[in-house]
Design a protein around this motif. Sequence first.
Motif, short mmCIF file in Angstrom:
data_model
loop_
_atom_site.label_atom_id
_atom_site.label_comp_id
_atom_site.label_asym_id
_atom_site.label_seq_id
_atom_site.Cartn_x
_atom_site.Cartn_y
_atom_site.Cartn_z
N GLN A 144 12.15 15.70 28.99
CA GLN A 144 11.08 15.96 29.97
C GLN A 144 11.31 17.29 30.67
O GLN A 144 10.36 18.04 30.93
CB GLN A 144 11.03 14.80 31.00
CG GLN A 144 9.83 14.87 31.94
CD GLN A 144 8.48 14.87 31.19
OE1 GLN A 144 8.26 14.04 30.32
NE2 GLN A 144 7.61 15.82 31.52
N LEU A 180 9.90 19.93 28.47
CA LEU A 180 8.43 19.97 28.47
C LEU A 180 7.94 20.68 29.74
O LEU A 180 7.04 21.53 29.69
CB LEU A 180 7.86 18.55 28.39
CG LEU A 180 8.23 17.76 27.11
CD1 LEU A 180 7.68 16.33 27.20
CD2 LEU A 180 7.70 18.45 25.86
N ASP A 181 8.59 20.36 30.86
CA ASP A 181 8.20 21.00 32.13
C ASP A 181 8.53 22.49 32.10
O ASP A 181 7.76 23.32 32.59
CB ASP A 181 8.90 20.32 33.31
CG ASP A 181 8.47 18.87 33.48
OD1 ASP A 181 7.41 18.49 32.93
OD2 ASP A 181 9.20 18.10 34.14
N SER A 231 13.12 10.98 24.31
CA SER A 231 12.34 10.42 25.44
C SER A 231 13.32 10.21 26.59
O SER A 231 13.57 9.09 27.04
CB SER A 231 11.69 9.11 25.02
OG SER A 231 12.68 8.23 24.52
N VAL A 235 7.74 13.86 21.02
CA VAL A 235 8.70 13.14 21.86
C VAL A 235 9.11 11.91 21.06
O VAL A 235 8.26 11.09 20.71
CB VAL A 235 8.09 12.74 23.22
CG1 VAL A 235 9.09 11.95 24.05
CG2 VAL A 235 7.62 13.99 23.98
N ALA A 292 15.50 12.36 30.15
CA ALA A 292 15.26 13.30 31.26
C ALA A 292 15.34 14.75 30.78
O ALA A 292 14.57 15.61 31.24
CB ALA A 292 16.29 13.05 32.36
#
Length: 312
Positions: free
Chosen positions: A67, A70-71, A62, A85, A64
């Motif tokens: 994320q 995921l992006d 969890s 996550v 940066a």
Amino acid sequence: MASLQGEALDILAFGEPLMEFAETERQGEALYLPGFGGDTSNAAIAAARMGARVGYFTAVGSDAFGQGFLDLWDRENVDRSSVKVMPGARTGVYVISYGPQGHQFSYYRAGSAASLVTPADLPLDVIASAKILHVSGISQAISTTAADACFAAIRHAKAAGATVSYDTNLRLSLWPLDRARAVIHGAVALSDIARPGLDDAQQLTGLDRAEDICDFYLGLGCRIVALTLGKEGAMVAIPGERQVIPSKKVDAVDASGAGDAFGGAFLAEWLRSRNPFAAAEFANAAAALSTRGKGAVAPLPRRADVEAFLRA
Ligand SMILES: O=C(O)C(=O)C[C@H](O)[C@H](O)COP(=O)(O)O
């Protein structure tokens, strides 16, 4: 796009994504270019860029970097709806440095979210519905629970009638050779498509010649062996037939991720034609194009690039 709206996947890949920092220099100062790596994630993106319907399973932290992945998968059309996550856990990192022997990897991944995955975390429905499950030696090297989860995923995919693809990707900084050999060969023996690289396979099998290595992996029970030979291209073998598919020449900058570019493009193309020799020719072109920039993911070509390159 977090999910391919319930469409069955062509390929589900499972392993560890790694945030990447590739050494470069500006005005004599060392600088590290951020990017994305992790062999199975690279292969998933390579296959998605070739038009396959691809999903990825792992756990990210969890944080940066989690994320960021995921992006990335959303941008790359890779279904990440089953990715976990993990609160409080971290996403792994690696640094690529370059020397006279080519590229070298340094890892910051011990205890990463992906290494905490256990068989209980597996998305069994997704595994059962994909045409191909793709895993690797690295997916199994990162922890014993991840190794167990890979075996469980392979058995589940087989029971559902899926094809299992296995990239041996030997990383001796993650585990010793004897353990790597036992686990990798145990898993390859359950797989349909073996994707070794020559250097890895020589260490794993103790054999020298590409022909003997192909026979060894067919002897373990695989239907297809796609052995990459570095600059020489690939040797593809099925029972009763073997061909060397020569590589395509380009001005290479960085070979990091070239094996994964080959693997992802090979699976995407094999699903279309079911011809492993033609798929290797296509994958050789994808791998060659992927060496024209630094890092594993950014320089991966798209289908149109590969087709144009093959026509030229
Ligand atoms: O080493 C790991 O654990 C990684 O996943 C980092 C890299 O992204 C791949 O290893 C690249 O793989 P090659 O295609 O063999 O160059």
